[in-house]
Each structure stands twice: as C-alpha cells, then as structure tokens.
Design a protein around this motif. Structure first.
Motif, PDB file in Angstrom:
ATOM      1  N   GLY A 150       3.089 -10.041 -12.795  1.00 35.35           N
ATOM      2  CA  GLY A 150       3.835  -9.662 -12.015  1.00 35.35           C
ATOM      3  C   GLY A 150       2.798  -8.263 -11.535  1.00 35.35           C
ATOM      4  O   GLY A 150       2.439  -7.939 -10.301  1.00 35.35           O
ATOM      5  N   ALA A 151       2.485  -7.551 -12.530  1.00 40.02           N
ATOM      6  CA  ALA A 151       1.827  -6.330 -12.417  1.00 40.02           C
ATOM      7  C   ALA A 151       0.405  -6.740 -12.064  1.00 40.02           C
ATOM      8  O   ALA A 151      -0.201  -6.025 -11.233  1.00 40.02           O
ATOM      9  N   ALA A 152       0.026  -7.548 -12.738  1.00 38.50           N
ATOM     10  CA  ALA A 152      -1.601  -7.915 -12.535  1.00 38.50           C
ATOM     11  C   ALA A 152      -1.854  -8.518 -11.166  1.00 38.50           C
ATOM     12  O   ALA A 152      -2.514  -8.299 -10.373  1.00 38.50           O
ATOM     13  N   SER A 153      -0.751  -9.214 -10.736  1.00 40.67           N
ATOM     14  CA  SER A 153      -0.815 -10.019  -9.189  1.00 40.67           C
ATOM     15  C   SER A 153      -0.537  -8.825  -8.276  1.00 40.67           C
ATOM     16  O   SER A 153      -1.241  -8.942  -7.156  1.00 40.67           O
ATOM     17  N   GLY A 154       0.359  -7.735  -8.508  1.00 38.81           N
ATOM     18  CA  GLY A 154       0.410  -6.711  -7.661  1.00 38.81           C
ATOM     19  C   GLY A 154      -0.858  -5.677  -7.407  1.00 38.81           C
ATOM     20  O   GLY A 154      -1.087  -5.332  -6.446  1.00 38.81           O
ATOM     21  N   ALA A 155      -1.480  -5.717  -8.580  1.00 32.44           N
ATOM     22  CA  ALA A 155      -2.435  -4.937  -8.702  1.00 32.44           C
ATOM     23  C   ALA A 155      -3.719  -5.667  -7.636  1.00 32.44           C
ATOM     24  O   ALA A 155      -4.541  -4.898  -6.899  1.00 32.44           O
ATOM     25  N   ALA A 156      -3.614  -6.952  -7.699  1.00 29.12           N
ATOM     26  CA  ALA A 156      -4.684  -7.680  -7.207  1.00 29.12           C
ATOM     27  C   ALA A 156      -4.446  -7.876  -5.441  1.00 29.12           C
ATOM     28  O   ALA A 156      -5.393  -7.714  -4.726  1.00 29.12           O
ATOM     29  N   ILE A 157      -3.371  -8.045  -5.104  1.00 26.54           N
ATOM     30  CA  ILE A 157      -2.650  -8.457  -3.625  1.00 26.54           C
ATOM     31  C   ILE A 157      -1.817  -7.337  -2.910  1.00 26.54           C
ATOM     32  O   ILE A 157      -1.624  -7.409  -1.968  1.00 26.54           O
ATOM     33  N   GLY A 158      -1.217  -6.713  -3.842  1.00 30.10           N
ATOM     34  CA  GLY A 158      -0.106  -5.579  -3.422  1.00 30.10           C
ATOM     35  C   GLY A 158       1.145  -6.251  -3.693  1.00 30.10           C
ATOM     36  O   GLY A 158       1.415  -6.984  -4.655  1.00 30.10           O
ATOM     37  N   ILE A 159       2.079  -5.558  -2.838  1.00 28.82           N
ATOM     38  CA  ILE A 159       3.408  -5.910  -3.129  1.00 28.82           C
ATOM     39  C   ILE A 159       3.862  -7.378  -3.149  1.00 28.82           C
ATOM     40  O   ILE A 159       4.964  -7.914  -3.721  1.00 28.82           O
ATOM     41  N   ALA A 160       3.139  -8.117  -2.507  1.00 27.86           N
ATOM     42  CA  ALA A 160       3.320  -9.641  -2.309  1.00 27.86           C
ATOM     43  C   ALA A 160       3.175 -10.371  -3.781  1.00 27.86           C
ATOM     44  O   ALA A 160       3.595 -11.417  -3.976  1.00 27.86           O
ATOM     45  N   GLY A 161       2.650  -9.600  -4.766  1.00 32.17           N
ATOM     46  CA  GLY A 161       2.707 -10.113  -6.033  1.00 32.17           C
ATOM     47  C   GLY A 161       3.996 -10.190  -6.696  1.00 32.17           C
ATOM     48  O   GLY A 161       4.133 -10.873  -7.792  1.00 32.17           O
ATOM     49  N   ALA A 162       5.036  -9.777  -5.883  1.00 30.55           N
ATOM     50  CA  ALA A 162       6.457  -9.788  -6.574  1.00 30.55           C
ATOM     51  C   ALA A 162       6.965 -11.351  -6.270  1.00 30.55           C
ATOM     52  O   ALA A 162       8.051 -11.629  -6.878  1.00 30.55           O
TER      53      ALA A 162
END
Length: 471
Positions: free
Chosen positions: A67-79
């Motif tokens: 989730g943190a890696a996805s958040g870093a890549a695309i923002g809060i939508a990584g949640a």
C-alpha cells in the motif's frame, strides 16, 4: 545504509519479539493436541482472535508494504487495495458467514464434496488452492525482501531467512497460534501506523506533499482517491472480495470461532478497523516518495526508520515481519488441511495415524515454503502478484463454490467444467492469447460462471440439494 547502532537495536528487538511470539504460540498447544484441533484452533477463537487473524492476513504485506509503494507511485488512490481487503470482510459477514458456520466443515473441499456428491470437485479445488497459496506466500516473502533492502542488505538473503524462520514458527500450535499472535502483531502495526502518520504530519508532511504537487514533481492527482476511475477501483476490489468468499482460510477462520456471532462480529469489526488503516500506508508512501524519490516496496520501511525513534521503528518493523509470518503460518495450516485432511486422509488413507499426519504436515510446509521463496524472487510488485492470485482464485473456484451453496440446479459436471474454463481463461489471459478487457478484469469469474450454468442446465443427472445451514 542504516547505521550499525540502529541495525543492532533492530536485530535485538526482532529477536526478542520473535521469542515472545513463539511463547504465545506455545501457549496454544492445548488447542492443537491432535491434527483436527491443529487445523481448527479447537473451534475456540474469540472475537479478538478472529479480528487479529482477519486483519493480520492482509496488514503485513500488501496492505502496509504494498500500500505504501502504491501510494508513493500514484498517491492516495494507492489505498484501494487495502480498502478492497476491508470490503471483502463486510461481504463475507453478510453473505456466507451463517451458512459456513452452521455447516461446520473445516475445509472448502469438504463442502464441495458434500454438495456435489463426488471427489473431483475437491481435487480440482485442492490443486487450484495449492497454486494460489504459492503466489500468496511469495507476496508475503517479497515484503521481507523489501525490509532487508531498506536496511541495506541483500534482498534474496532476506527472502530465505524469513522463509526458514516462518517454517519453524509454523509448526508449534497451528491455527490458534497464528490467530493469537496476529492479535499482537495487528495491535502494534496499527499503533505504529497511527504514530508514524502523526509524526510525519507534525514534520509538515501535508505541506511537503502539497508543495511537491504544485511543483509538478509528483502527479497533480496525488490527492484524488478516484484518480483511476471506478472501473480501475472495481478491478482492484472485486477480485479480492470474490476470491475471499471461496478461500480456504476464510472457511477455517469462520468455523474456528466459538460461536457464529463471534465470527460475524469479528468480520464486521475487521472491516471497520481496516478502512482508516488503509489510508495511512498510502499517505506514508506519498511522503516517502517526495523525500527520497522512492516508489519501491522499501519506501514504508525507509520512512519508519527515518521519522520514528530507533526503538519504536524497530518494534514496528518487527511487528510487520511477524505479521507476514503469521499470514504465511495461516496459509500453511490451510494448505495442510487441504492436502492431508482432504486428499490424503479423505481419499488415500482414512486411517492415517497422528504421527503420519504430523510428518506430512512438515513435508507440506517445507515444499510450499521453498517453491514460494523461488517465486518471490521472480516478481517486483507485491500488489501485482496478489491481484493475479485473487483473479485466479475467483475464476477457478467462485462459481462452483458459491453456486453450490445457493443454486439448487448446479451439478458436479457444471462445477468441473467451470473450474476448467476458469483455469484456461486465466492461463490464456496471462499468456496474452486472450486480451484483457475491463469487464473480465473486474469479473474474472464470468467465463467460468457461464460454463457452470450452461453445463449444469444441460446435465440430465439429478442435481444434489445445496448444503443447508441448520436454523
């Protein structure tokens, strides 16, 4: 590279922490006196333990690290991966909890065999589950790899160390131990997430990320949770929920509860707890990307090591790694249930001794651990691997299992045809022969469901009644 003093603190904390978790597992030996108790926790799990097991099955890897890696890549939508995991428990509580608990079967293959009156559906599910667990455990091990890389060590070595440790960890008290230790892990991780979020906010994280958005160094949609659109959100969330409804760990988690109400509220409360928790890793990842230009699986650990006091970061990291191990432990138990309880004892040797089952359990763990570690080293994205696993499960198992529970016309031939079509669809899709469409990405079970309905309707043999929960 983390300094030697910090590494020493982390090593000591992790060692002490793991000894403590083993001690908790040891306490659960009374609930694993024989093989049946080992795989069902003696049907003695409390609401807290159901929550620990449910939340803990996600919060160590894809939920926090991915989730943190996805958040870093695309923002809060990584949640959205974490939110999808939470939603799956709400769906589970409102749909299958009552039926599964009242049926009382320990495994999905038992339910399928009871429903369809033959063993081939059980065999097909067993093979499908074995393949999915390899992918799922590999994803857990990838989080361990990310930790070692964040500490400046070799990630491959980290994968094998975590694999060996969890192999030893898994052989103590079975499902009860996994659930009990998960309660501790989940509590520490949630507190750690809250503290980390508060600390980075106090350091001006909101302003730092906002300034980065304004400067164009990160996407302008960084704070837009709907940035990828509803179809992309459904592609993430729907396969998770569908796979969770027909997953072996789900059945074992429900029937391990002391009462049906305990199982129900454990799932509902897991949903409530996981909603806010899904947002925090994504924001932590966003902050980490702005500070370190890092969108890898290591970004969560990098932020924790940077902003938290050494001891606090060490405890949080130990809890995340221990949660990874508890998740693998739960899947080991589920795998042994299928291979030994259903296949070996159910079909090959009904009179298998406790010693034989215990030896077989160890062999299953070793084989699954080694193969999963090898797979973990072939992938770079935790969430991509998990998404493929969820699609595979929902395509191959959802229609035969849910259809068998709630549709009277479903037949064994329909179930077998459904599983075969689902397997072929996923295999051909992954090979690029069948193109990926939005609808099939969201509802990957559709080809298999169509096959299930058509073949069942054409089948002239008498369909067995669906298992009915006792009122």
């Amino acid at each position: 590279m983390v300094d030697s003093g910090t590494l020493m603190v982390i090593a000591v904390v992790m060692a002490v922490y793991f000894v403590g978790m083993i001690a908790v597992s040891w306490m659960g030996r009374k609930y694993g006196k024989n093989f049946d108790d080992f795989i069902s926790a003696g049907r003695n799990c409390t609401t807290i333990m159901i929550i620990g097991s449910a939340v803990g099955s996600h919060i160590g890897n894809g939920f926090v690290v991915g989730g943190a890696a996805s958040g870093a890549a695309i923002g809060i939508a990584g949640a959205w991966y974490g939110l999808g995991c939470a939603i799956s428990y709400l769906v589970m509580a409102l749909t299958i909890n009552h039926v599964i608990y009242k049926l009382g079967y320990i495994s999905v293959p038992e339910i399928l065999e009871s429903r369809y009156g033959e063993k081939w559906t059980s065999v097909i599910f067993s093979v499908t589950t074995a393949l999915s667990y390899i992918a799922n455990i590999a994803a857990q091990l990838m989080a361990g790899k990310a930790l070692f890389e964040a500490l400046g060590f070799n990630g491959t070595v980290g994968v094998w160390i975590i694999a060996v440790v969890v192999l030893a960890y898994s052989c103590i008290s079975g499902l009860w131990g996994a659930a009990a230790t998960s309660v501790i892990q989940v509590s520490i991780i949630i507190v750690g997430l809250i503290v980390t979020t508060i600390v980075i906010l106090s350091k001006g994280a909101m302003g730092v990320v906002t300034d980065a958005v304004a400067a164009g160094t990160v996407p302008s949609t960084y704070f837009d949770i709907m940035v990828e659109g509803l179809p992309a959100i459904l592609i993430t969330c729907v396969p998770i929920s569908l796979a969770a409804l027909c997953e072996q760990c789900t059945v074992q988690r429900i029937v391990s509860a002391r009462t049906e109400k305990v199982a129900f509220w454990g799932l509902i409360l897991s949903f409530i707890i996981m909603i806010p928790c899904a947002l925090m890793p994504a924001f932590i990842g966003m902050y980490g990307n702005v500070l370190y230009n890092d969108t890898s699986n290591s970004v969560f650990f990098s932020v924790a090591l940077d902003v938290l006091p050494t001891l606090a970061s060490a405890v949080l990291i130990a809890a995340v790694v221990a949660a990874i191990m508890s998740t693998i432990d739960t899947m080991f138990v589920a795998f042994s249930t299928i291979m030994l309880h259903n296949i070996y004892r159910g079909m090959i040797n009904p009179n298998a001794s406790e010693k034989t089952l215990q030896t077989g359990d160890f062999i299953c763990h070793v084989a699954l651990c080694v193969v999963s570690a090898v797979v973990a080293l072939q992938f770079t994205s935790i969430l991509d691997l998990l998404w493929q696993m969820y699609n595979f499960c929902s395509a191959c198992v959802f229609a035969p299992f849910i259809g068998g529970l709630f549709w009277k016309r479903g037949t064994a031939k329909g179930a077998i045809a459904s599983a075969i079509v689902g397997f072929l669809y996923i295999a051909l899709n992954m090979a690029g022969i069948i193109p990926t469409t939005t609808i099939l990405s969201i509802f990957s079970f559709l080809p298999a469901a169509v096959a299930y309905v058509i073949v069942s309707l054409l089948d002239k043999s008498k369909a067995q009644e669906p298992p009915v929960a006792a009122e």
